[in-house]
Design an enzyme around this catalytic site. Structure first.
Site, PDB file in Angstrom:
ATOM      1  N   ASN A  80       4.260  10.582   2.536  1.00 34.88           N
ATOM      2  CA  ASN A  80       3.628  10.779   3.838  1.00 34.88           C
ATOM      3  C   ASN A  80       4.722  10.728   4.902  1.00 34.88           C
ATOM      4  O   ASN A  80       5.211   9.656   5.246  1.00 34.88           O
ATOM      5  CB  ASN A  80       2.579   9.679   4.068  1.00 34.88           C
ATOM      6  CG  ASN A  80       1.909   9.795   5.425  1.00 34.88           C
ATOM      7  OD1 ASN A  80       2.079  10.777   6.147  1.00 34.88           O
ATOM      8  ND2 ASN A  80       1.136   8.781   5.778  1.00 34.88           N
ATOM      9  N   LYS A  89       4.504  11.329   7.969  1.00 37.88           N
ATOM     10  CA  LYS A  89       3.980  10.878   9.263  1.00 37.88           C
ATOM     11  C   LYS A  89       4.530  11.786  10.380  1.00 37.88           C
ATOM     12  O   LYS A  89       4.790  12.967  10.138  1.00 37.88           O
ATOM     13  CB  LYS A  89       4.280   9.400   9.476  1.00 37.88           C
ATOM     14  CG  LYS A  89       3.762   8.536   8.307  1.00 37.88           C
ATOM     15  CD  LYS A  89       3.820   7.067   8.567  1.00 37.88           C
ATOM     16  CE  LYS A  89       3.332   6.314   7.339  1.00 37.88           C
ATOM     17  NZ  LYS A  89       3.279   4.847   7.562  1.00 37.88           N
ATOM     18  N   HIS A 136      -6.179   7.300   6.230  1.00 34.37           N
ATOM     19  CA  HIS A 136      -4.997   6.445   6.326  1.00 34.37           C
ATOM     20  C   HIS A 136      -5.231   5.360   7.384  1.00 34.37           C
ATOM     21  O   HIS A 136      -5.893   5.587   8.396  1.00 34.37           O
ATOM     22  CB  HIS A 136      -3.771   7.275   6.693  1.00 34.37           C
ATOM     23  CG  HIS A 136      -2.481   6.548   6.540  1.00 34.37           C
ATOM     24  ND1 HIS A 136      -2.022   5.663   7.492  1.00 34.37           N
ATOM     25  CD2 HIS A 136      -1.557   6.547   5.539  1.00 34.37           C
ATOM     26  CE1 HIS A 136      -0.865   5.155   7.082  1.00 34.37           C
ATOM     27  NE2 HIS A 136      -0.560   5.672   5.902  1.00 34.37           N
ATOM     28  N   GLU A 185      -3.502   4.222   9.667  1.00 37.79           N
ATOM     29  CA  GLU A 185      -3.099   4.574  11.030  1.00 37.79           C
ATOM     30  C   GLU A 185      -4.174   5.418  11.709  1.00 37.79           C
ATOM     31  O   GLU A 185      -4.370   5.310  12.924  1.00 37.79           O
ATOM     32  CB  GLU A 185      -1.748   5.295  11.001  1.00 37.79           C
ATOM     33  CG  GLU A 185      -0.614   4.343  10.631  1.00 37.79           C
ATOM     34  CD  GLU A 185       0.626   5.008  10.096  1.00 37.79           C
ATOM     35  OE1 GLU A 185       1.530   4.276   9.668  1.00 37.79           O
ATOM     36  OE2 GLU A 185       0.688   6.255  10.078  1.00 37.79           O
ATOM     37  N   GLU A 219      -3.773   0.847   0.314  1.00 34.49           N
ATOM     38  CA  GLU A 219      -2.666   0.553   1.215  1.00 34.49           C
ATOM     39  C   GLU A 219      -3.023  -0.660   2.070  1.00 34.49           C
ATOM     40  O   GLU A 219      -3.700  -0.524   3.088  1.00 34.49           O
ATOM     41  CB  GLU A 219      -2.403   1.745   2.134  1.00 34.49           C
ATOM     42  CG  GLU A 219      -1.973   3.004   1.415  1.00 34.49           C
ATOM     43  CD  GLU A 219      -1.327   3.974   2.370  1.00 34.49           C
ATOM     44  OE1 GLU A 219      -0.189   4.370   2.119  1.00 34.49           O
ATOM     45  OE2 GLU A 219      -1.953   4.311   3.387  1.00 34.49           O
ATOM     46  N   GLY A 244       4.813  -0.090   6.777  1.00 35.04           N
ATOM     47  CA  GLY A 244       5.833  -0.004   7.809  1.00 35.04           C
ATOM     48  C   GLY A 244       6.354  -1.349   8.275  1.00 35.04           C
ATOM     49  O   GLY A 244       7.063  -1.435   9.274  1.00 35.04           O
ATOM     50  N   SER A 288       5.189  -0.012   2.053  1.00 42.80           N
ATOM     51  CA  SER A 288       6.615  -0.374   1.956  1.00 42.80           C
ATOM     52  C   SER A 288       7.142  -0.265   0.528  1.00 42.80           C
ATOM     53  O   SER A 288       7.869  -1.141   0.049  1.00 42.80           O
ATOM     54  CB  SER A 288       6.855  -1.774   2.527  1.00 42.80           C
ATOM     55  OG  SER A 288       6.497  -1.822   3.898  1.00 42.80           O
TER      56      SER A 288
END
Length: 248
Positions: free
Chosen positions: A10, A12, A95, A97, A165, A171, A211
């Site tokens: 990904n 991003k 996701h 985010e 996730e 991150g 991560s």
């Protein structure tokens, strides 16, 4: 026959044509384990560019998001049909985010997944709990609720992979231990037995994301119910090759 190992990258909101050329160069140089299914999740404006440059048999192209409608007055959105038109075959949906920064809820994510599947895309469907939810002992409550919304829309599970996730590990440099990842993946697989079917549970790939790096991927990949990874920052670097090859 076992579940085929799957690694998604990904990217991003990162990259330009120069850096994409560099990513394609190290993917091409590899070598990538030919038994692993690989997807690169590109920013939508570069989907066509990546499709024109990338020609590896076991690497497909995905978008990072799409909307729940085929077309219309939805400024700034893209449709599954548009993704397919420029060579994409996968889309990442749900996701963290998108959930936590853009306010997408389970219902909207389920509607997006349904439309993407109906339009012929394959879906990486993301779930995961926040640090506060984990510390409150609510991990399974959260991920099972997210799974139920997804499962209510899916007819063909061969076109879906689940990406677990934990939000607290995305991150941040923090990674769930292999044991923590295995525990949740095992619970998700049991949930699929109880709520969908044993066949779907045995066949559906559950990825870990959060991560993942070249240094921790092998220990994670060794766990029975970890069928691959959804990789963020490391997918922009050459260590992504090591992550793809984590089972070797």
């Amino acid at each position: 026959m076992g579940r085929r190992f799957f690694v998604g990258g990904n990217w991003k909101m990162n990259g330009n044509k120069k850096s994409i050329d560099e990513i394609i160069a190290f993917l091409t140089e590899g070598p990538l384990d030919p038994e692993v299914e690989v997807v690169v999740g590109c920013p939508s404006v570069y989907l066509d560019y990546v499709h024109s440059k990338l020609s590896l048999k076991n690497v497909e192209i995905g978008a990072q998001n799409c909307y729940k409608e085929a077309k219309g007055a939805f400024t700034g959105e893209i449709s599954p049909a548009m993704i397919k038109d420029v060579g994409g075959t996968w889309v990442i949906l749900g996701h963290s985010e998108r959930r936590h920064k853009f306010g997408e809820n389970d219902q909207l994510i389920a509607e997006k997944i349904k439309h993407a599947l109906d339009e012929g895309l394959k879906v990486i469907a993301c779930i995961g709990e926040t640090l506060e939810e984990r510390e409150a002992g609510k991990t399974t409550d959260v991920v099972f609720t997210q799974m139920k919304a997804i499962a209510n829309t899916v007819k063909d599970w061969d076109k879906v992979v689940i990406a677990y996730e934990p939000v607290w590990a995305i991150g941040t440099g923090k990674t769930a231990t292999p044991e923590q990842a295995q525990e949740v993946h095992e619970q998700l697989r049991k949930w699929l037995v109880d709520n969908v079917s044993k066949a779907v549970s045995e066949g559906t790939r559950i990825l870990y994301g959060g991560s993942v790096t070249g240094s921790n991927c092998k220990d994670l990949a060794a766990k029975q119910d970890v069928d691959g990874f959804l990789v963020g920052g490391a997918s922009l670097k050459r260590e992504f090759v090591d992550i793809v090859n984590a089972k070797q």
